[in-house]
Write a protein that holds these residues in place. Sequence first.
Motif, PDB file in Angstrom:
ATOM      1  N   THR A  13      -2.425   4.857  -0.761  1.00  0.00           N
ATOM      2  CA  THR A  13      -2.149   4.021  -1.924  1.00  0.00           C
ATOM      3  C   THR A  13      -2.525   2.575  -1.624  1.00  0.00           C
ATOM      4  O   THR A  13      -2.339   2.096  -0.508  1.00  0.00           O
ATOM      5  CB  THR A  13      -0.658   4.094  -2.296  1.00  0.00           C
ATOM      6  OG1 THR A  13      -0.326   5.447  -2.571  1.00  0.00           O
ATOM      7  CG2 THR A  13      -0.339   3.232  -3.505  1.00  0.00           C
ATOM      8  N   ALA A  17      -0.575   0.811  -8.544  1.00  0.00           N
ATOM      9  CA  ALA A  17       0.592   1.676  -8.350  1.00  0.00           C
ATOM     10  C   ALA A  17       0.197   3.144  -8.462  1.00  0.00           C
ATOM     11  O   ALA A  17      -0.570   3.527  -9.334  1.00  0.00           O
ATOM     12  CB  ALA A  17       1.670   1.345  -9.363  1.00  0.00           C
ATOM     13  N   VAL A  89       3.338   1.040  -4.387  1.00  0.00           N
ATOM     14  CA  VAL A  89       2.183   0.140  -4.413  1.00  0.00           C
ATOM     15  C   VAL A  89       2.191  -0.682  -3.125  1.00  0.00           C
ATOM     16  O   VAL A  89       3.254  -0.949  -2.563  1.00  0.00           O
ATOM     17  CB  VAL A  89       2.200  -0.766  -5.680  1.00  0.00           C
ATOM     18  CG1 VAL A  89       3.374  -1.719  -5.661  1.00  0.00           C
ATOM     19  CG2 VAL A  89       0.883  -1.477  -5.860  1.00  0.00           C
TER      20      VAL A  89
END
Length: 106
Positions: A13, A17, A89
């Motif tokens: 990631t 998000a 995130v």
Amino acid sequence: MANTFKSYLASATGTSAATVVTVAANTQTVAVGINLANILTSQIKASVYITRSSTDYYIVKDAPIPAQGALSVLDGKIILEAADVVKVVANTASGLDTILSVLEIT
């Protein structure tokens, strides 16, 4: 009612998000663990939050994770309601792996 332990994952990631899980209708869900791993060679910052009815509720915000280190962000259990969305995130591209462990009651 069936009780099932499950894990949900998000890999690499970055600054957009990522949805780890969206809680299904007619399901009671208890988050029992959230682990974040920095897969880069420099420190990153990471956030985990729940979106409910278009509002974000942070579990942790901008927590520093050392290079190639990890962080367990859940000290207790969190009850998730139907349609809750758990998101993660990072402040750096492709820097964060996430494991969310839950108990689902259906």
